[in-house]
Design a protein around this motif. Structure first.
Motif, PDB file in Angstrom:
ATOM      1  N   CYS A 231      -6.433  -7.205   1.458  1.00 12.93           N
ATOM      2  CA  CYS A 231      -5.281  -6.444   0.961  1.00 12.93           C
ATOM      3  C   CYS A 231      -4.881  -5.338   1.937  1.00 12.93           C
ATOM      4  O   CYS A 231      -3.691  -5.079   2.133  1.00 12.93           O
ATOM      5  CB  CYS A 231      -5.584  -5.843  -0.401  1.00 12.93           C
ATOM      6  N   LEU A 232      -5.865  -4.707   2.560  1.00 15.23           N
ATOM      7  CA  LEU A 232      -5.572  -3.639   3.520  1.00 15.23           C
ATOM      8  C   LEU A 232      -4.857  -4.190   4.741  1.00 15.23           C
ATOM      9  O   LEU A 232      -3.908  -3.577   5.240  1.00 15.23           O
ATOM     10  CB  LEU A 232      -6.863  -2.943   3.929  1.00 15.23           C
TER      11      LEU A 232
ATOM     12  N   GLY B  17       0.086   0.845  -1.720  1.00 12.92           N
ATOM     13  CA  GLY B  17      -0.697  -0.387  -1.648  1.00 12.92           C
ATOM     14  C   GLY B  17      -1.879  -0.256  -0.713  1.00 12.92           C
ATOM     15  O   GLY B  17      -2.963  -0.778  -0.978  1.00 12.92           O
ATOM     16  N   ILE B  18      -1.681   0.436   0.390  1.00 16.92           N
ATOM     17  CA  ILE B  18      -2.774   0.673   1.339  1.00 16.92           C
ATOM     18  C   ILE B  18      -3.863   1.520   0.697  1.00 16.92           C
ATOM     19  O   ILE B  18      -5.055   1.219   0.810  1.00 16.92           O
ATOM     20  CB  ILE B  18      -2.230   1.340   2.624  1.00 16.92           C
TER      21      ILE B  18
ATOM     22  N   LEU C  24     -14.369  -7.838   0.616  1.00 17.31           N
ATOM     23  CA  LEU C  24     -13.498  -8.811   1.275  1.00 17.31           C
ATOM     24  C   LEU C  24     -12.072  -8.764   0.724  1.00 17.31           C
ATOM     25  O   LEU C  24     -11.106  -8.813   1.487  1.00 17.31           O
ATOM     26  CB  LEU C  24     -14.080 -10.213   1.130  1.00 17.31           C
ATOM     27  N   VAL C  25     -11.941  -8.652  -0.586  1.00 18.03           N
ATOM     28  CA  VAL C  25     -10.604  -8.562  -1.186  1.00 18.03           C
ATOM     29  C   VAL C  25      -9.905  -7.282  -0.743  1.00 18.03           C
ATOM     30  O   VAL C  25      -8.717  -7.286  -0.407  1.00 18.03           O
ATOM     31  CB  VAL C  25     -10.692  -8.654  -2.725  1.00 18.03           C
TER      32      VAL C  25
ATOM     33  N   GLU D 188      -9.238   1.858  -2.181  1.00 18.92           N
ATOM     34  CA  GLU D 188     -10.047   2.134  -3.367  1.00 18.92           C
ATOM     35  C   GLU D 188     -10.824   0.890  -3.805  1.00 18.92           C
ATOM     36  O   GLU D 188     -11.971   1.006  -4.243  1.00 18.92           O
ATOM     37  CB  GLU D 188      -9.171   2.637  -4.507  1.00 18.92           C
ATOM     38  N   ILE D 189     -10.227  -0.284  -3.675  1.00 21.90           N
ATOM     39  CA  ILE D 189     -10.951  -1.524  -3.982  1.00 21.90           C
ATOM     40  C   ILE D 189     -12.110  -1.692  -3.013  1.00 21.90           C
ATOM     41  O   ILE D 189     -13.217  -2.074  -3.402  1.00 21.90           O
ATOM     42  CB  ILE D 189      -9.993  -2.733  -3.923  1.00 21.90           C
TER      43      ILE D 189
END
Length: 98
Positions: free
Chosen positions: A20-21, A30-31, A15-16, A36-37
């Protein structure tokens, strides 16, 4: 059982990573970091499922290998973009400078 808390950590990671995406609009770095997260959250969920069910642990190794390949390819695209355009902004791609 420890299955549900670990699976919950994986779901929170997914979800995080998704939030963020969606919120990244300018920086390609950042994308890629949010992807990766997202991959790490899915890996945690797969790992907890494999350990809980008692399947072969090679499934986790194969998934981790694909995650590392994705990270290496995205890093090479990022370096190529920075060398050709000079920044990692997504707006440089839209203008056709790549």
């Amino acid at each position: 059982m420890w299955f549900f808390p670990v699976m919950g950590v994986g779901v929170i990671g997914v979800l995080v990573g998704s939030v963020c995406l969606v919120s990244q609009r300018k920086s390609l770095f950042g994308i890629l970091l949010s992807m990766e997260i997202f991959t790490l959250g899915v890996y945690i969920m797969v790992f907890s499922s494999v350990c809980y069910q008692g399947w072969l642990s090679s499934v986790c190794l194969i998934f981790l290998t694909f995650g590392v390949c994705e990270a290496a390819l995205s890093l090479s695209v990022l370096v190529s973009l920075i060398r050709s355009v000079g920044s990692d902004y997504v707006g440089g791609l839209v203008l056709g400078h790549f």
